[in-house]
Design a protein around this motif. Sequence first.
Motif, mmCIF file in Angstrom:
data_model
loop_
_atom_site.group_PDB
_atom_site.id
_atom_site.type_symbol
_atom_site.label_atom_id
_atom_site.label_comp_id
_atom_site.label_asym_id
_atom_site.label_seq_id
_atom_site.Cartn_x
_atom_site.Cartn_y
_atom_site.Cartn_z
ATOM 1 N N ALA A 36 1.395 -29.396 -25.963
ATOM 2 C CA ALA A 36 2.239 -28.298 -26.440
ATOM 3 C C ALA A 36 2.739 -27.453 -25.276
ATOM 4 O O ALA A 36 3.923 -27.111 -25.217
ATOM 5 N N HIS A 37 1.864 -27.135 -24.336
ATOM 6 C CA HIS A 37 2.277 -26.347 -23.176
ATOM 7 C C HIS A 37 3.320 -27.094 -22.341
ATOM 8 O O HIS A 37 4.295 -26.489 -21.879
ATOM 9 N N ALA A 38 3.132 -28.388 -22.152
ATOM 10 C CA ALA A 38 4.094 -29.177 -21.368
ATOM 11 C C ALA A 38 5.473 -29.178 -22.025
ATOM 12 O O ALA A 38 6.497 -29.048 -21.347
ATOM 13 N N ILE A 39 5.509 -29.317 -23.352
ATOM 14 C CA ILE A 39 6.784 -29.337 -24.072
ATOM 15 C C ILE A 39 7.468 -27.978 -23.977
ATOM 16 O O ILE A 39 8.669 -27.893 -23.729
ATOM 17 N N ILE A 40 6.704 -26.910 -24.145
ATOM 18 C CA ILE A 40 7.278 -25.560 -24.059
ATOM 19 C C ILE A 40 7.783 -25.281 -22.652
ATOM 20 O O ILE A 40 8.903 -24.811 -22.455
ATOM 21 N N GLU A 41 6.958 -25.588 -21.646
ATOM 22 C CA GLU A 41 7.327 -25.306 -20.254
ATOM 23 C C GLU A 41 8.524 -26.127 -19.788
ATOM 24 O O GLU A 41 9.271 -25.692 -18.915
ATOM 25 N N SER A 42 8.726 -27.295 -20.380
ATOM 26 C CA SER A 42 9.864 -28.136 -20.005
ATOM 27 C C SER A 42 11.184 -27.624 -20.577
ATOM 28 O O SER A 42 12.256 -28.058 -20.159
ATOM 29 N N GLY A 43 11.121 -26.721 -21.557
ATOM 30 C CA GLY A 43 12.321 -26.223 -22.221
ATOM 31 C C GLY A 43 12.774 -27.107 -23.374
ATOM 32 O O GLY A 43 13.734 -26.775 -24.074
ATOM 33 N N LEU A 44 12.088 -28.210 -23.589
ATOM 34 C CA LEU A 44 12.490 -29.135 -24.652
ATOM 35 C C LEU A 44 12.218 -28.579 -26.048
ATOM 36 O O LEU A 44 12.950 -28.902 -26.986
ATOM 37 N N ALA A 45 11.195 -27.750 -26.183
ATOM 38 C CA ALA A 45 10.916 -27.152 -27.494
ATOM 39 C C ALA A 45 12.099 -26.313 -27.944
ATOM 40 O O ALA A 45 12.530 -26.388 -29.099
ATOM 41 N N HIS A 46 12.655 -25.522 -27.035
ATOM 42 C CA HIS A 46 13.808 -24.683 -27.363
ATOM 43 C C HIS A 46 15.004 -25.543 -27.782
ATOM 44 O O HIS A 46 15.676 -25.240 -28.771
ATOM 45 N N LEU A 47 15.257 -26.606 -27.044
ATOM 46 C CA LEU A 47 16.381 -27.489 -27.387
ATOM 47 C C LEU A 47 16.211 -28.103 -28.769
ATOM 48 O O LEU A 47 17.159 -28.163 -29.550
ATOM 49 N N LEU A 48 15.006 -28.553 -29.058
ATOM 50 C CA LEU A 48 14.759 -29.231 -30.327
ATOM 51 C C LEU A 48 14.823 -28.269 -31.505
ATOM 52 O O LEU A 48 15.483 -28.535 -32.504
ATOM 53 N N VAL A 49 14.155 -27.135 -31.368
ATOM 54 C CA VAL A 49 14.082 -26.189 -32.481
ATOM 55 C C VAL A 49 15.416 -25.504 -32.729
ATOM 56 O O VAL A 49 15.806 -25.253 -33.862
ATOM 57 N N SER A 50 16.162 -25.219 -31.662
ATOM 58 C CA SER A 50 17.432 -24.507 -31.826
ATOM 59 C C SER A 50 18.572 -25.413 -32.252
ATOM 60 O O SER A 50 19.565 -24.947 -32.793
ATOM 61 N N ASP A 51 18.457 -26.713 -32.037
ATOM 62 C CA ASP A 51 19.517 -27.651 -32.386
ATOM 63 C C ASP A 51 19.396 -28.048 -33.851
ATOM 64 O O ASP A 51 18.337 -28.457 -34.294
ATOM 65 N N ARG A 52 20.460 -27.948 -34.566
ATOM 66 C CA ARG A 52 20.440 -28.280 -35.998
ATOM 67 C C ARG A 52 21.433 -29.394 -36.303
ATOM 68 O O ARG A 52 22.572 -29.154 -36.678
ATOM 69 N N GLY A 53 21.004 -30.625 -36.093
ATOM 70 C CA GLY A 53 21.782 -31.749 -36.568
ATOM 71 C C GLY A 53 22.848 -32.301 -35.650
ATOM 72 O O GLY A 53 23.690 -33.068 -36.094
ATOM 73 N N THR A 54 22.850 -31.951 -34.399
ATOM 74 C CA THR A 54 23.825 -32.554 -33.499
ATOM 75 C C THR A 54 23.168 -33.697 -32.741
ATOM 76 O O THR A 54 21.984 -33.966 -32.897
ATOM 77 N N GLY A 55 23.918 -34.338 -31.901
ATOM 78 C CA GLY A 55 23.406 -35.467 -31.131
ATOM 79 C C GLY A 55 22.343 -35.096 -30.120
ATOM 80 O O GLY A 55 21.637 -35.955 -29.597
ATOM 81 N N VAL A 56 22.211 -33.804 -29.827
ATOM 82 C CA VAL A 56 21.206 -33.357 -28.862
ATOM 83 C C VAL A 56 19.796 -33.643 -29.392
ATOM 84 O O VAL A 56 18.891 -33.950 -28.625
#
Length: 110
Positions: A36-56
């Motif tokens: 969990a810490h690795a995902i958060i620190e990488s910034g990927l959590a923000h990308l995943l949670v904030s993205d709603r249905g696009t190719g990202v």
Amino acid sequence: MSLYRDLHINNGDLVLDAGFNPQYLTDRAVIAQDIAHAIIESGLAHLLVSDRGTGVTADTKVRIKLLVEDDTRILPGTVRVESLDNGQWWVFADTIDFGPLSQRITEGLL
């Protein structure tokens, strides 16, 4: 006896017991917290949670999967990143020594 032991962190704070002593995690829970810490620190959590249905989303899921599989305690080929019906994102994987684990992906601190 535990193979792994670490302080329990929740919402960015050290978790204390009733006597104000630090609580510890062991083995599988340590691995889940580290992931969990690795995902958060990488910034990927923000990308995943904030993205709603696009190719990202698809690309971010692959990047999270690769990040988790880089952990030598994870059995390669067992990582899954899934969205549940309630909109929460989870990582599922098998550890080499402790069986399956799951960890919710959030934007904020653990």
